[in-house]
Design an enzyme around this catalytic site. Structure first.
Site, PDB file in Angstrom:
ATOM      1  N   SER A   1       3.737  -2.066  10.373  1.00 51.69           N
ATOM      2  CA  SER A   1       5.192  -2.137  10.564  1.00 51.69           C
ATOM      3  C   SER A   1       5.774  -3.502  10.207  1.00 51.69           C
ATOM      4  CB  SER A   1       5.574  -1.732  11.991  1.00 51.69           C
ATOM      5  OG  SER A   1       5.140  -0.413  12.248  1.00 51.69           O
TER       6      SER A   1
ATOM      7  N   GLY B   1       5.190   1.424   4.670  1.00 53.94           N
ATOM      8  CA  GLY B   1       6.523   1.993   4.469  1.00 53.94           C
ATOM      9  C   GLY B   1       7.502   1.068   3.750  1.00 53.94           C
TER      10      GLY B   1
ATOM     11  N   GLY C   1       2.733   2.340  10.835  1.00 50.66           N
ATOM     12  CA  GLY C   1       3.670   3.448  10.696  1.00 50.66           C
ATOM     13  C   GLY C   1       4.382   3.829  11.981  1.00 50.66           C
TER      14      GLY C   1
ATOM     15  N   HIS D   1      -9.366   1.292   4.823  1.00 48.50           N
ATOM     16  CA  HIS D   1      -8.105   1.476   5.536  1.00 48.50           C
ATOM     17  C   HIS D   1      -8.322   2.400   6.735  1.00 48.50           C
ATOM     18  CE1 HIS D   1      -4.017   2.584   6.488  1.00 48.50           C
ATOM     19  NE2 HIS D   1      -3.660   1.471   5.874  1.00 48.50           N
TER      20      HIS D   1
ATOM     21  N   GLU E   1      -6.733   4.786   7.815  1.00 45.44           N
ATOM     22  CA  GLU E   1      -6.527   6.213   7.525  1.00 45.44           C
ATOM     23  C   GLU E   1      -7.775   6.828   6.894  1.00 45.44           C
ATOM     24  OE1 GLU E   1      -2.844   5.585   5.483  1.00 45.44           O
ATOM     25  OE2 GLU E   1      -1.946   5.013   7.403  1.00 45.44           O
TER      26      GLU E   1
ATOM     27  N   ASN F   1       0.880  -1.170   0.000  1.00 47.43           N
ATOM     28  CA  ASN F   1       0.000   0.000   0.000  1.00 47.43           C
ATOM     29  C   ASN F   1       0.917   1.218   0.000  1.00 47.43           C
ATOM     30  OD1 ASN F   1      -1.749   2.077   0.474  1.00 47.43           O
ATOM     31  ND2 ASN F   1      -2.384   1.393   2.520  1.00 47.43           N
ATOM     32  N   TRP F   2       1.066   1.832  -1.165  1.00 49.96           N
ATOM     33  CA  TRP F   2       2.015   2.951  -1.267  1.00 49.96           C
ATOM     34  C   TRP F   2       1.492   4.217  -0.600  1.00 49.96           C
ATOM     35  CZ3 TRP F   2       4.042   2.698  -7.081  1.00 49.96           C
ATOM     36  CH2 TRP F   2       4.703   1.459  -7.266  1.00 49.96           C
ATOM     37  N   LYS F   3       0.230   4.239  -0.229  1.00 53.17           N
ATOM     38  CA  LYS F   3      -0.386   5.435   0.374  1.00 53.17           C
ATOM     39  C   LYS F   3      -0.146   6.634  -0.548  1.00 53.17           C
ATOM     40  CE  LYS F   3      -0.123   3.207   4.815  1.00 53.17           C
ATOM     41  NZ  LYS F   3      -0.012   3.300   6.256  1.00 53.17           N
TER      42      LYS F   3
ATOM     43  N   GLU G   1      -5.260  -4.852  10.583  1.00 47.93           N
ATOM     44  CA  GLU G   1      -4.231  -3.840  10.781  1.00 47.93           C
ATOM     45  C   GLU G   1      -4.484  -3.120  12.108  1.00 47.93           C
ATOM     46  OE1 GLU G   1      -2.310  -2.619   6.797  1.00 47.93           O
ATOM     47  OE2 GLU G   1      -4.013  -1.305   7.119  1.00 47.93           O
TER      48      GLU G   1
HETATM   49  P1  13P Z   1       3.189   0.421   7.705  1.00 51.55           P
HETATM   50  O1  13P Z   1       3.693  -0.856   7.085  1.00 51.55           O
HETATM   51  O2  13P Z   1       3.934   1.640   7.208  1.00 51.55           O
HETATM   52  O3  13P Z   1       3.120   0.333   9.194  1.00 51.55           O
HETATM   53  O4  13P Z   1       1.697   0.641   7.185  1.00 51.55           O
HETATM   54  C1  13P Z   1       0.812  -0.423   7.255  1.00 51.55           C
HETATM   55  C2  13P Z   1      -0.408  -0.083   6.497  1.00 51.55           C
HETATM   56  O5  13P Z   1      -1.164   0.803   6.871  1.00 51.55           O
HETATM   57  C3  13P Z   1      -0.673  -0.819   5.259  1.00 51.55           C
HETATM   58  O6  13P Z   1      -1.951  -0.566   4.775  1.00 51.55           O
END
Ligand code: 13P
Length: 256
Positions: free
Chosen positions: A214, A236, A174, A96, A98, A9-11, A168
Site C-alpha cells: 500500500s 496498485g 493491497g 512474492h 502471492e 509490480n503490475w501483477k 512486504e
Molecule cells: P500494493 O501496493 O497494491 O499493496 O501491492 C504491493 C505488492 O504486493 C507489490 O509487490
C-alpha cells in the site's frame, strides 16, 4: 550510498496495448530528468515485449514478475530467464507473497530460481514478509529471519548489485493499510542485521531493501526517508502514470 529503486509490480494487470500506454506515459514524464535512483516496471510476461519498445532504460527499466526454475526444455507453461532477458527484462521478482500463497512456492524453489536468474545475467528482487497473524503474535522478526536464512546463504552468485530485497508485510499488500515509517524502518534495519550475519557487513550495507504494501505518492516520501528503506515495490499505485510518477517524486524528495 545506495541508489533508490522504485519498482512497479503490475501483477496480473494490463495486456500489451494498455501496458505499452502506461510505460510510455511514465517514460515521457521522466525522460530527460536526472534521477538519483532507478525506476522499474514489471508487467505480465506477454506485455514485456510491448513495454520493451518504450521502456528502454531511459530512465525506465524493465523486469518480470516470475520465471521458471529451468532455462529451457520440456516444461510446459514455463518461461526461462534467458528468454526474459532476450525480451528486454533486467530484473525478475521472485518469492512474492502471492506466489508463496497461491502457487505454494517454497525456499528450495526460490533458491533454484534466483541462482538461475543470476547465472543468466539478470537481477533478482527477493520478496519476504510476515502475515498478519504472525505480527499479532509478535513473531515478525523471527519469520523474516527464517525467510532470509532459508534462501540467502544458498545463493551462489548473490551480491548487492544483482540482488534486491523487498520487505512486504502481507497484511499491508493491497489492503490500504501501510506499515508506519517506524515499523518499516524497524523491519528493514532488522533485515539488514540478518543479511550482515549471513553475507557479511559489506553486502548488507550495499544491498537495497525495498518496502512494499500500500505504498502511494502520499506516503512514499516519509517511508523512503527512513535510513534503511531504499525505495519501494509498488502494486496498485504502479498502474496509473500520475500515481507511479508521484512515488518516484516522493523518492527524490526523500533524498532532500
Ligand atoms: P500494493 O501496493 O497494491 O499493496 O501491492 C504491493 C505488492 O504486493 C507489490 O509487490
Amino acid at each position: 550510498m545506495r541508489r533508490y529503486l522504485v519498482a512497479g509490480n503490475w501483477k496480473m494487470n494490463l495486456g500489451p496495448a494498455a501496458g505499452r500506454e502506461l510505460a510510455a506515459g511514465v517514460s515521457d514524464r521522466l525522460r530527460g530528468r536526472v534521477l538519483r535512483g532507478d525506476v522499474l516496471v514489471c508487467p505480465p510476461y506477454v506485455t514485456i515485449p510491448a513495454v520493451a519498445a518504450v521502456a528502454d532504460g531511459n530512465p525506465v527499466l524493465l523486469g518480470a514478475q516470475n520465471c521458471g526454475d529451468q532455462d529451457s526444455g520440456a516444461f510446459t507453461g514455463e518461461v526461462g530467464p534467458s528468454m526474459l532477458k532476450e525480451a528486454g527484462a533486467q530484473y525478475v521478482i521472485i518469492a512474492h507473497s502471492e506466489r508463496r500463497q497461491y502457487q505454494r512456492e517454497d525456499d528450495e524453489l526460490f533458491v533454484r530460481k534466483i541462482n538461475l536468474v543470476h547465472a543468466c545475467g539478470l537481477k533478482a528482487i527477493f520478496c519476504y514478509g510476515e502475515l498478519l497473524g504472525e505480527r499479532k503474535a509478535g513473531r515478525e522478526r523471527d519469520v523474516v529471519r527464517a525467510q532470509l536464512e532459508g534462501v540467502l546463504p544458498k545463493l551462489q552468485y548473490a551480491d548487492p548489485y544483482n540482488t534486491v530485497l523487498a520487505y512486504e508485510p502481507v497484511w499491508a499488500i493491497g489492503t490500504g493499510e501501510t506499515a508506519t515509517p517506524e515499523q518499516a524502518q524497524e523491519m528493514h534495519a532488522w533485515s539488514r542485521e540478518v543479511v550482515a550475519r549471513l553475507l557479511g557487513d559489506g553486502p548488507a550495507g550495499n544491498m537495497r531493501i525495498l518496502y512494499g504494501g500500500s505504498c502511494k505518492a502520499s506516503n512514499a516520501r516519509e517511508l523512503f526517508g527512513q535510513k534503511d528503506v531504499d525505495g519501494g515495490l509498488i502494486g496498485g499505485a504502479s498502474l496509473k502514470v500520475d500515481d507511479f510518477v508521484g512515488i518516484v517524486e516522493g523518492a527524490e524528495a526523500a533524498l532532500g
